[in-house]
Design a protein around this motif. Structure first.
Motif, PDB file in Angstrom:
ATOM      1  N   ASP A 503     -32.251  18.806  14.321  1.00 14.68           N
ATOM      2  CA  ASP A 503     -31.944  18.876  12.893  1.00 14.68           C
ATOM      3  C   ASP A 503     -30.554  19.441  12.653  1.00 14.68           C
ATOM      4  OD1 ASP A 503     -34.487  17.938  12.314  1.00 14.68           O
ATOM      5  OD2 ASP A 503     -35.356  19.959  12.225  1.00 14.68           O
ATOM      6  N   SER A 504     -29.854  18.859  11.711  1.00 13.08           N
ATOM      7  CA  SER A 504     -28.544  19.359  11.279  1.00 13.08           C
ATOM      8  C   SER A 504     -28.391  19.061   9.796  1.00 13.08           C
ATOM      9  CB  SER A 504     -27.407  18.716  12.077  1.00 13.08           C
ATOM     10  OG  SER A 504     -27.415  17.302  11.914  1.00 13.08           O
ATOM     11  N   THR A 505     -27.412  19.722   9.171  1.00 13.38           N
ATOM     12  CA  THR A 505     -27.183  19.557   7.737  1.00 13.38           C
ATOM     13  C   THR A 505     -25.696  19.359   7.476  1.00 13.38           C
ATOM     14  OG1 THR A 505     -29.069  20.960   7.167  1.00 13.38           O
ATOM     15  CG2 THR A 505     -27.430  20.613   5.453  1.00 13.38           C
ATOM     16  N   LEU A 506     -25.389  18.349   6.673  1.00 16.73           N
ATOM     17  CA  LEU A 506     -24.018  18.108   6.222  1.00 16.73           C
ATOM     18  C   LEU A 506     -23.978  18.321   4.707  1.00 16.73           C
ATOM     19  CD1 LEU A 506     -23.023  14.832   8.128  1.00 16.73           C
ATOM     20  CD2 LEU A 506     -22.558  17.197   8.791  1.00 16.73           C
ATOM     21  N   THR A 507     -23.087  19.176   4.260  1.00 18.18           N
ATOM     22  CA  THR A 507     -22.859  19.357   2.828  1.00 18.18           C
ATOM     23  C   THR A 507     -21.559  18.670   2.462  1.00 18.18           C
ATOM     24  OG1 THR A 507     -24.031  21.473   2.808  1.00 18.18           O
ATOM     25  CG2 THR A 507     -22.563  21.013   0.956  1.00 18.18           C
ATOM     26  N   LEU A 508     -21.663  17.648   1.621  1.00 21.98           N
ATOM     27  CA  LEU A 508     -20.489  16.895   1.193  1.00 21.98           C
ATOM     28  C   LEU A 508     -19.986  17.507  -0.104  1.00 21.98           C
ATOM     29  CD1 LEU A 508     -21.701  13.226   1.819  1.00 21.98           C
ATOM     30  CD2 LEU A 508     -20.895  14.934   3.457  1.00 21.98           C
ATOM     31  N   HIS A 509     -18.788  18.073  -0.052  1.00 14.41           N
ATOM     32  CA  HIS A 509     -18.176  18.662  -1.239  1.00 14.41           C
ATOM     33  C   HIS A 509     -17.395  17.563  -1.953  1.00 14.41           C
ATOM     34  CE1 HIS A 509     -19.220  22.704   0.232  1.00 14.41           C
ATOM     35  NE2 HIS A 509     -18.930  22.204   1.433  1.00 14.41           N
ATOM     36  N   VAL A 510     -17.762  17.301  -3.180  1.00 13.31           N
ATOM     37  CA  VAL A 510     -17.178  16.191  -3.928  1.00 13.31           C
ATOM     38  C   VAL A 510     -16.595  16.696  -5.234  1.00 13.31           C
ATOM     39  CG1 VAL A 510     -18.751  14.510  -2.896  1.00 13.31           C
ATOM     40  CG2 VAL A 510     -19.374  15.625  -5.019  1.00 13.31           C
ATOM     41  N   ALA A 511     -15.719  15.890  -5.799  1.00 10.17           N
ATOM     42  CA  ALA A 511     -15.116  16.168  -7.102  1.00 10.17           C
ATOM     43  C   ALA A 511     -15.047  14.875  -7.882  1.00 10.17           C
ATOM     44  CB  ALA A 511     -13.724  16.781  -6.936  1.00 10.17           C
ATOM     45  N   ALA A 512     -15.081  14.996  -9.192  1.00  8.52           N
ATOM     46  CA  ALA A 512     -14.973  13.830 -10.062  1.00  8.52           C
ATOM     47  C   ALA A 512     -13.528  13.662 -10.501  1.00  8.52           C
ATOM     48  CB  ALA A 512     -15.879  13.983 -11.282  1.00  8.52           C
ATOM     49  N   GLY A 513     -13.120  12.423 -10.707  1.00  9.20           N
ATOM     50  CA  GLY A 513     -11.768  12.184 -11.195  1.00  9.20           C
ATOM     51  C   GLY A 513     -10.941  11.279 -10.317  1.00  9.20           C
ATOM     52  N   LEU A 514     -11.484  10.116  -9.949  1.00  5.64           N
ATOM     53  CA  LEU A 514     -10.721   9.147  -9.182  1.00  5.64           C
ATOM     54  C   LEU A 514      -9.565   8.613 -10.017  1.00  5.64           C
ATOM     55  CD1 LEU A 514     -13.726   7.260  -7.614  1.00  5.64           C
ATOM     56  CD2 LEU A 514     -12.080   8.636  -6.362  1.00  5.64           C
ATOM     57  N   ALA A 515      -8.485   8.305  -9.350  1.00  2.00           N
ATOM     58  CA  ALA A 515      -7.289   7.809 -10.030  1.00  2.00           C
ATOM     59  C   ALA A 515      -7.220   6.287  -9.954  1.00  2.00           C
ATOM     60  CB  ALA A 515      -6.036   8.428  -9.414  1.00  2.00           C
ATOM     61  N   THR A 516      -6.372   5.706 -10.807  1.00  3.15           N
ATOM     62  CA  THR A 516      -6.165   4.255 -10.851  1.00  3.15           C
ATOM     63  C   THR A 516      -4.665   3.977 -10.880  1.00  3.15           C
ATOM     64  OG1 THR A 516      -8.227   3.907 -12.061  1.00  3.15           O
ATOM     65  CG2 THR A 516      -6.603   2.140 -12.142  1.00  3.15           C
ATOM     66  N   LEU A 517      -4.247   3.010 -10.093  1.00  8.10           N
ATOM     67  CA  LEU A 517      -2.846   2.598 -10.063  1.00  8.10           C
ATOM     68  C   LEU A 517      -2.753   1.117 -10.388  1.00  8.10           C
ATOM     69  CD1 LEU A 517       0.140   3.303  -9.435  1.00  8.10           C
ATOM     70  CD2 LEU A 517      -0.304   2.614  -7.068  1.00  8.10           C
ATOM     71  N   THR A 518      -2.022   0.793 -11.427  1.00 10.44           N
ATOM     72  CA  THR A 518      -1.746  -0.597 -11.781  1.00 10.44           C
ATOM     73  C   THR A 518      -0.239  -0.795 -11.788  1.00 10.44           C
ATOM     74  OG1 THR A 518      -1.666  -0.119 -14.151  1.00 10.44           O
ATOM     75  CG2 THR A 518      -3.810  -0.716 -13.211  1.00 10.44           C
ATOM     76  N   GLY A 519       0.182  -2.036 -11.880  1.00 13.19           N
ATOM     77  CA  GLY A 519       1.618  -2.299 -11.910  1.00 13.19           C
ATOM     78  C   GLY A 519       1.920  -3.768 -11.742  1.00 13.19           C
ATOM     79  N   ASN A 520       3.187  -4.042 -11.462  1.00 16.96           N
ATOM     80  CA  ASN A 520       3.661  -5.413 -11.290  1.00 16.96           C
ATOM     81  C   ASN A 520       4.584  -5.497 -10.097  1.00 16.96           C
ATOM     82  OD1 ASN A 520       3.161  -5.113 -14.428  1.00 16.96           O
ATOM     83  ND2 ASN A 520       2.947  -7.283 -13.929  1.00 16.96           N
ATOM     84  N   VAL A 521       4.448  -6.596  -9.367  1.00 10.90           N
ATOM     85  CA  VAL A 521       5.295  -6.864  -8.212  1.00 10.90           C
ATOM     86  C   VAL A 521       6.269  -7.978  -8.566  1.00 10.90           C
ATOM     87  CG1 VAL A 521       5.359  -7.518  -5.785  1.00 10.90           C
ATOM     88  CG2 VAL A 521       3.397  -6.243  -6.674  1.00 10.90           C
ATOM     89  N   SER A 522       7.524  -7.776  -8.260  1.00 17.47           N
ATOM     90  CA  SER A 522       8.534  -8.804  -8.521  1.00 17.47           C
ATOM     91  C   SER A 522       9.401  -9.002  -7.286  1.00 17.47           C
ATOM     92  CB  SER A 522       9.408  -8.417  -9.716  1.00 17.47           C
ATOM     93  OG  SER A 522      10.100  -7.206  -9.451  1.00 17.47           O
ATOM     94  N   LEU A 523      10.036 -10.145  -7.228  1.00 19.20           N
ATOM     95  CA  LEU A 523      10.983 -10.467  -6.168  1.00 19.20           C
ATOM     96  C   LEU A 523      12.120 -11.238  -6.807  1.00 19.20           C
ATOM     97  CD1 LEU A 523      11.589 -10.363  -3.115  1.00 19.20           C
ATOM     98  CD2 LEU A 523      10.421 -12.571  -2.889  1.00 19.20           C
ATOM     99  N   HIS A 524      13.318 -10.688  -6.700  1.00 16.10           N
ATOM    100  CA  HIS A 524      14.492 -11.268  -7.351  1.00 16.10           C
ATOM    101  C   HIS A 524      14.255 -11.419  -8.853  1.00 16.10           C
ATOM    102  CE1 HIS A 524      15.746 -11.873  -3.274  1.00 16.10           C
ATOM    103  NE2 HIS A 524      14.911 -12.879  -3.043  1.00 16.10           N
ATOM    104  N   ASP A 525      13.675 -10.363  -9.442  1.00 11.35           N
ATOM    105  CA  ASP A 525      13.446 -10.274 -10.888  1.00 11.35           C
ATOM    106  C   ASP A 525      12.433 -11.294 -11.408  1.00 11.35           C
ATOM    107  OD1 ASP A 525      15.291  -8.181 -11.132  1.00 11.35           O
ATOM    108  OD2 ASP A 525      16.967  -9.589 -11.278  1.00 11.35           O
ATOM    109  N   LYS A 526      11.600 -11.864 -10.528  1.00 11.13           N
ATOM    110  CA  LYS A 526      10.555 -12.785 -10.958  1.00 11.13           C
ATOM    111  C   LYS A 526       9.206 -12.289 -10.439  1.00 11.13           C
ATOM    112  CE  LYS A 526      13.442 -16.954 -11.139  1.00 11.13           C
ATOM    113  NZ  LYS A 526      13.609 -18.350 -10.646  1.00 11.13           N
ATOM    114  N   PRO A 527       8.132 -12.457 -11.246  1.00  7.96           N
ATOM    115  CA  PRO A 527       6.802 -12.033 -10.776  1.00  7.96           C
ATOM    116  C   PRO A 527       6.417 -12.739  -9.479  1.00  7.96           C
ATOM    117  CG  PRO A 527       6.757 -12.556 -13.117  1.00  7.96           C
ATOM    118  CD  PRO A 527       8.088 -13.027 -12.608  1.00  7.96           C
ATOM    119  N   THR A 528       5.771 -11.989  -8.603  1.00 10.94           N
ATOM    120  CA  THR A 528       5.371 -12.531  -7.305  1.00 10.94           C
ATOM    121  C   THR A 528       3.859 -12.652  -7.239  1.00 10.94           C
ATOM    122  OG1 THR A 528       7.267 -11.478  -6.231  1.00 10.94           O
ATOM    123  CG2 THR A 528       5.470 -12.178  -4.820  1.00 10.94           C
TER     124      THR A 528
END
Length: 616
Positions: A503-528
């Motif tokens: 027998d063993s015990t694992l305590t998972l310490h967790v927190a709330a508050g995942l982040a989100t990253l959005t954006g745009n990718v371009s190449l030579h000033d045009k959407p890719t």
């Protein structure tokens, strides 16, 4: 009213009615005319191999779902708006599928703007989404400013794997179970994922032939086959009832089975051949099976009695653990035949070939199930006492710490342990976790005073063979991520834990508050479109880090969306059509990171970032 006046009135009403119909801007006409939708996807479907048009291809648009779980939750690949195979997250499907014409041309009118996933199906071609690469594809983004989009859809001729399974006499083996295992591509950090999952199962027909069709080209697979000789004694005895002990009287020539084999016919998974299928190719993978002596295992089950004092038989459940199988026990191996039920709770299982098995006995008195992992070697005959299984199994109790209490079904979190050597994945035997402080009837109502002493925390048990495992957390709607792991009777190094028998015990310490990253990718000033977008933790390579690489593919307007990110410092990079990069060399990633964009994400942050794509 005179007859003349009445006739004039009728004539006037008739003229007014006709005017309402013929006047373009009339009120009556405006109420009955529906303006056509301006949102359309047009284009041509062509073969990816020679550019020839794909005739009568069926195309289906669906509104992409942007709420898929991200890498911070699962420690795996993200799926953003364009990321993920079609219909994985039940997107809204428009009721306007179309078929391309003889030249592969099509035009689809859509009811609204949005990010639309477009999938294509055609006879002789592998089904797929627009710009699909592995688990990712690009959505077609329509807006009031850009209501239409014209594209060329490259569809790959389907690949397939077929073969014939023969016995020692060269005769076909019917009903052999064949499994197609996915071999995942190396991750961008150069590591090789252990768990790829099972692409599918099939059985051989009466000619001994099997086939896996509609495979995406450039994917990698391994194949296993398992079967039993039709003449085997265990197969004959399994059809009878009340079988008595005949292990001493079995004809050795009939007490045989076939070993589990990996293509091209080896029993060691490390020696298995990895098959890469190409567009339009049919790969031939044949097997020749040779019988070996069947292995017997006697099982002593815990004694249970009913209310009248009569013994309750307990039938064990066997499942074979297949390394790299991608499921709890290899994705559903053949079940050995229980051909004996002896008095006193003793049973015998025969027809076993060498390997590792999970044996589970459900308690008849409402208690927890008993489970054991047993390694069976050639020629072994042993007795397994299910009343004393602690010596062979690690019983890991999982506790959560850090999230506020919630109602039933909310903040439901799934935890798994993945064997770092075999890639086998194990889940709790008693369901997903809820971060309750104690049993449901002891949960405190809002505003009520705290109890005199804290209620015991509710845990979940995962039964695994002793060894090293990686902890993965599937947070669902809990919006949670790992911050630390502490253990009793186990060793912890970041996400990796080493557990021993008992027998063993694992305590998972967790927190709330995942982040989100959005954006745009371009190449030579045009959407890719179709660019590989990677969010790489600055702590990459640190064994104590809980952050993982986020990934997505840019859409037609260059947009990307990586959700479920563990807060921390990252480097953002985008590579124009970088899906053919061989990440097996870790120095490859470092070369792109030198030109990346640093990103610092805090808890629950939603950040938008523009980035210039690099060339492969």
């Amino acid at each position: 009213m005179s007859q003349l006046a009445a006739n004039l009135r009728i004539a006037l009403l008739t003229i007014l009615a006709l005017c309402c119909v013929v006047v373009p801007d009339g009120t009556a006409s405006a109420q009955t005319t529906t303006k056509p939708s301006p949102y359309r996807i047009t284009g041509t479907v062509v073969s990816s191999t020679d550019g020839s048009p794909v005739r009568h291809c069926h195309l289906t648009p669906s509104l992409a779902n942007a709420t898929a779980p991200g890498p911070g939750v699962m420690g795996a690949r993200a799926t953003g708006r364009g990321g993920g195979p079609p219909n994985r997250f039940s997107p809204v499907v428009a009721n306007n599928s179309v078929d391309a014409d003889d030249n592969g041309h099509f035009s689809i009118t859509l009811p609204s703007p949005g990010a639309w996933t477009l999938t294509a199906n055609a006879r002789g071609y592998a089904s797929g989404a627009y710009e699909q690469h592995q688990e990712y594809s690009s959505s077609i983004v329509l807006t009031p400013e850009a209501p239409t989009y014209d594209l060329v859809f490259h569809l790959s001729p389907e690949a397939s794997i077929t073969g014939i399974v023969l016995d020692e006499a060269g005769e076909p083996v019917r009903n052999a179970q064949v499994a197609l295992h996915i071999v995942p591509a190396p991750l961008p950090d150069g590591s090789q994922p252990q768990v790829g999952g099972v692409r599918g199962f099939t059985q051989t027909d009466d000619r001994g032939i099997y086939e896996f069709a509609n495979l995406l080209p450039e994917d990698n697979f391994r194949i296993t086959v398992q079967a039993r000789p039709w003449y085997a004694a265990t197969a004959q005895q399994g059809r009878g009832n009340n079988v008595t002990d005949t292990s001493s009287t079995l004809d050795p020539s009939l007490d045989v089975t076939y070993p589990l084999l990996w293509f091209p016919g080896v029993d060691d998974p490390t020696q298995a051949e990895t098959i890469t299928v190409h567009a339009g190719e049919t790969y031939q993978a044949d097997f020749h099976l040779t019988p070996i002596p069947s292995i017997h295992l006697r099982i002593l089950t815990p004694a249970s009695v009913d209310a009248n004092g009569r013994a309750i038989p307990a039938f064990p459940v066997f499942e074979r653990i297949i390394p790299g199988g991608g499921g709890n026990f290899g994705g559903g191996g053949l079940m050995p035949i229980v051909n004996m039920n002896q008095p006193g709770g003793q049973m015998e299982v025969s027809g076993l070939s060498p390997g590792t098995y999970q044996v589970r006995v459900q308690s008849q008195n409402g208690g927890p199930p008993r489970s054991a992992v047993v390694e069976i070697t050639s020629g072994s005959v042993r007795t397994l006492d299910m009343s004393a299984i602690s010596s062979s199994t690690a019983n890991v109790t999982i506790l959560l710490d850090g999230l506020p209490d919630s109602g039933p079904g909310e903040n439901s979190i799934q935890v798994s342990l993945t064997d770092t050597e075999t890639g086998q994945q194990f889940f709790p035997t008693n369901g997903p976790m809820n971060n309750f402080a104690g049993p449901a009837n002891q949960r405190r109502r809002p505003g009520s005073p705290p109890p005199d002493r804290p209620a015991p925390r509710r845990g979940r048990v995962i039964e695994v063979p002793p060894g090293q495992y990686e902890v993965s957390l599937f947070a669902g709607r809990a919006n949670a991520y790992l911050t630390a792991i502490t253990a009793q009777s186990a060793d912890v190094h970041g996400r990796h834990v080493t557990v021993r028998a008992g027998d063993s015990t694992l305590t998972l310490h967790v927190a709330a508050g995942l982040a989100t990253l959005t954006g745009n990718v371009s190449l030579h000033d045009k959407p890719t479109v179709g660019a590989t977008v990677l969010l790489v933790p600055a702590s990459l390579g640190d064994p104590g880090s809980f952050a993982s690489i986020g990934q997505d593919q840019s859409n037609t307007d260059g947009s990307f969306d990586i959700a479920g990110i563990t807060p921390g410092q990252y480097i953002l990079i985008a590579i124009d059509h970088g899906w053919q990069i061989n990440w097996s060399d870790p120095s490859t990633l470092r070369r792109y990171l030198t030109q990346g964009t640093p990103v610092d994400l805090t808890s629950s942050e939603k950040l938008k970032q523009k980035i210039e794509a690099q060339t492969p």
